[in-house]
Design an enzyme around this catalytic site. Structure first.
Site, short mmCIF file in Angstrom:
data_model
loop_
_atom_site.label_atom_id
_atom_site.label_comp_id
_atom_site.label_asym_id
_atom_site.label_seq_id
_atom_site.Cartn_x
_atom_site.Cartn_y
_atom_site.Cartn_z
N ASN A 1 91.93 15.52 -33.35
CA ASN A 1 93.10 14.68 -33.14
C ASN A 1 94.34 15.44 -33.57
O ASN A 1 94.33 16.15 -34.57
CB ASN A 1 93.00 13.40 -33.98
CG ASN A 1 92.02 12.39 -33.39
OD1 ASN A 1 91.73 12.41 -32.21
ND2 ASN A 1 91.52 11.50 -34.23
N ARG B 1 86.75 11.74 -29.30
CA ARG B 1 86.26 13.07 -29.69
C ARG B 1 84.74 13.12 -29.63
O ARG B 1 84.17 14.12 -29.21
CB ARG B 1 86.75 13.43 -31.09
CG ARG B 1 88.25 13.71 -31.16
CD ARG B 1 88.69 13.92 -32.59
NE ARG B 1 88.42 12.73 -33.39
CZ ARG B 1 88.33 12.70 -34.72
NH1 ARG B 1 88.49 13.81 -35.40
NH2 ARG B 1 88.08 11.59 -35.36
#
Length: 97
Positions: free
Chosen positions: A44, A26
């Site tokens: 996520n 990320r």
């Protein structure tokens, strides 16, 4: 109003499959998105995927997709899927959720 030289923004909602959680994915995605000039967020998902919502021009979103599909990602990407839509209310910057 958009001028002739600035195409209207679009939203790409992207799902990345593979070993992409707990590997800095990320953070890497956020850095690439900011370099390209996109706004949105990445998060996520409970099933192990990473979701990316990116807003910008179609070409900018395509650049991020190419990076996500490229060899330089952290972890191991086994698949990238996207859907295209109109932008929503917009985002400030690019967040990690």
């Amino acid at each position: 109003m958009h001028g002739h030289d600035s195409p209207p923004p679009v939203r790409a909602t992207i799902w990345v499959r593979g070993r992409v959680q707990q590997v800095g994915f990320r953070w890497w995605t956020r850095a690439r998105a900011l370099e390209v000039g996109l706004t949105g967020y990445t998060s996520n998902l409970g099933d192990g995927r990473v979701q990316v919502v990116a807003e910008g021009t179609h070409a900018e979103c395509e650049r991020l997709l190419a990076l996500l599909r490229g060899p330089g990602t952290p972890g191991q990407v086994t698949g990238v899927t996207e859907i295209w839509s109109a932008t929503g209310e917009g985002y400030d910057g690019f967040a990690i959720r």
